[in-house]
Enzyme design. Structure first.
Site, mmCIF file in Angstrom:
data_model
loop_
_atom_site.group_PDB
_atom_site.id
_atom_site.type_symbol
_atom_site.label_atom_id
_atom_site.label_comp_id
_atom_site.label_asym_id
_atom_site.label_seq_id
_atom_site.Cartn_x
_atom_site.Cartn_y
_atom_site.Cartn_z
ATOM 1 N N GLN A 68 0.824 -1.213 0.000
ATOM 2 C CA GLN A 68 0.000 0.000 0.000
ATOM 3 C C GLN A 68 0.856 1.260 0.000
ATOM 4 O OE1 GLN A 68 -2.967 -0.909 -0.428
ATOM 5 N NE2 GLN A 68 -3.310 -2.810 0.685
ATOM 6 N N ASP A 92 -10.209 -2.556 -0.723
ATOM 7 C CA ASP A 92 -9.934 -2.784 0.697
ATOM 8 C C ASP A 92 -9.648 -1.490 1.445
ATOM 9 O OD1 ASP A 92 -7.083 -2.192 0.188
ATOM 10 O OD2 ASP A 92 -7.009 -4.187 -0.696
ATOM 11 N N ASP A 143 -17.294 0.599 -12.845
ATOM 12 C CA ASP A 143 -16.176 -0.005 -13.572
ATOM 13 C C ASP A 143 -15.158 1.092 -13.885
ATOM 14 O OD1 ASP A 143 -14.834 -0.530 -16.300
ATOM 15 O OD2 ASP A 143 -15.524 -2.519 -15.716
ATOM 16 N N ASP A 161 -4.929 0.160 -8.514
ATOM 17 C CA ASP A 161 -4.713 -0.954 -7.585
ATOM 18 C C ASP A 161 -5.636 -2.082 -8.006
ATOM 19 O OD1 ASP A 161 -4.162 -2.622 -5.474
ATOM 20 O OD2 ASP A 161 -5.352 -1.499 -4.018
ATOM 21 N N ASP A 164 -4.989 -9.238 -10.543
ATOM 22 C CA ASP A 164 -4.087 -9.714 -11.590
ATOM 23 C C ASP A 164 -4.778 -9.719 -12.960
ATOM 24 O OD1 ASP A 164 -1.578 -10.547 -10.085
ATOM 25 O OD2 ASP A 164 -3.148 -11.505 -8.904
#
Length: 291
Positions: A68, A92, A143, A161, A164
């Site tokens: 982070q 998160d 989105d 962020d 994958d």
């Protein structure tokens, strides 16, 4: 794919074939599907609480700060005095937490596709989700790719962020996405994206780097140590159209006391400078000409 066996969670994925990351589990705190993905939160024996999306570890309480802090402070300090910051992903709340620490930031816009990740993180990972508490922070559930296509704001720093490069997130690693980032960036702005590991995904890192380089004249790739990520390392791709920028030399340097006051445990100007020093094989494979 993931598996539970004899009280252990094992992360098994084709993105890193032939290897596995395992954590001993104390209890399962959350285990449900959202509209977009499978979400789990585990209480582990050695790494605290762990957020897992579609079977892939996103963060653990023990080492999340290294990721982070680096994905946030590398671009923030490369810019020097950012005021407006856009975060794509980061449900998160960890990146928002770090960006909110930066003294010149006045506005943080975050676009996260999955409201359930935000909700679960606020409940089970409050040490990370406190990024949402800043009065400078605006959360948009949408989105990120679509948001960039339809908005006309400009930002000093844009941080991606993402998960994958599989499924919907694959779009966030391609040339068209970097073109959208460029359109939303101030002329002296900086972008930073999660960019995989050189140890198992060198081909993907090269592809990602080339896509970024085709849009931004200034590009570099830095690394951070995150023990619970595959190979214990993650990379960050930085780009800018600012000819004067040198990603290896931060424009903002915090003193030791300032780093303490900002509650930074990993990032420093020395780490910033050193993270761009890559193994020779990575330098050769990227075949870069960066400054």
């Amino acid at each position: 794919m993931n598996s539970f066996r004899n009280g252990w969670f094992s992360e098994i994925n084709d993105l890193w074939p032939g290897m596995v990351q395992s954590l001993e589990v104390g209890s399962i705190l959350y285990n449900e599907h959202s509209t977009f993905q499978h979400i789990m939160v585990l209480q582990t024996k050695s790494h605290g609480r762990v957020l897992i999306l579609d079977g892939i570890i996103q963060c653990t309480e023990k080492d999340e700060f290294s990721y982070q802090e680096m994905i946030s402070f590398l671009p923030l300090c490369s810019h020097g005095s950012p005021k407006r910051v856009l975060i794509i992903g980061g449900g998160d709340g960890g990146v928002a937490r770090e960006v909110a620490k930066y003294p010149t930031v006045e506005k943080i816009v975050q676009v996260e596709i999955d409201a359930k990740v935000v909700e679960v993180s606020k409940k089970f990972l409050p040490h990370m989700a406190k990024g949402y508490e800043s009065n400078r922070h605006e959360l948009i559930i949408d989105d990120g790719f679509k948001y960039l296509k339809n908005q006309n704001d400009k930002f000093d720093v844009i941080i991606t962020d993402s998960s994958d490069p599989v499924g919907p997130a694959k779009l966030l690693f391609e040339k068209e996405y970097f073109e959208l980032l460029k359109r939303s960036l101030m002329t002296n702005g900086v972008v930073c994206c999660q960019a995989g590991t050189i140890w198992t995904n060198m081909d993907q890192v090269e592809k990602h780097f080339t896509a970024c380089q085709s849009v931004f004249p200034k590009v570099n790739y830095g690394i951070s140590s995150v023990p619970t990520y595959p190979t214990g390392q993650i990379g960050f791709l930085l780009g800018s159209i600012d000819d004067s920028i040198d990603f290896k030399q931060p424009r903002k340097i915090f003193s030791e006391s300032e780093l303490d006051n900002l509650n930074l445990s990993y990032y420093s100007s020395k780490i910033h400078e050193s993270c761009f020093i890559l193994p020779r094989f990575a330098e050769k494979n990227l075949n870069r000409n960066v400054h």
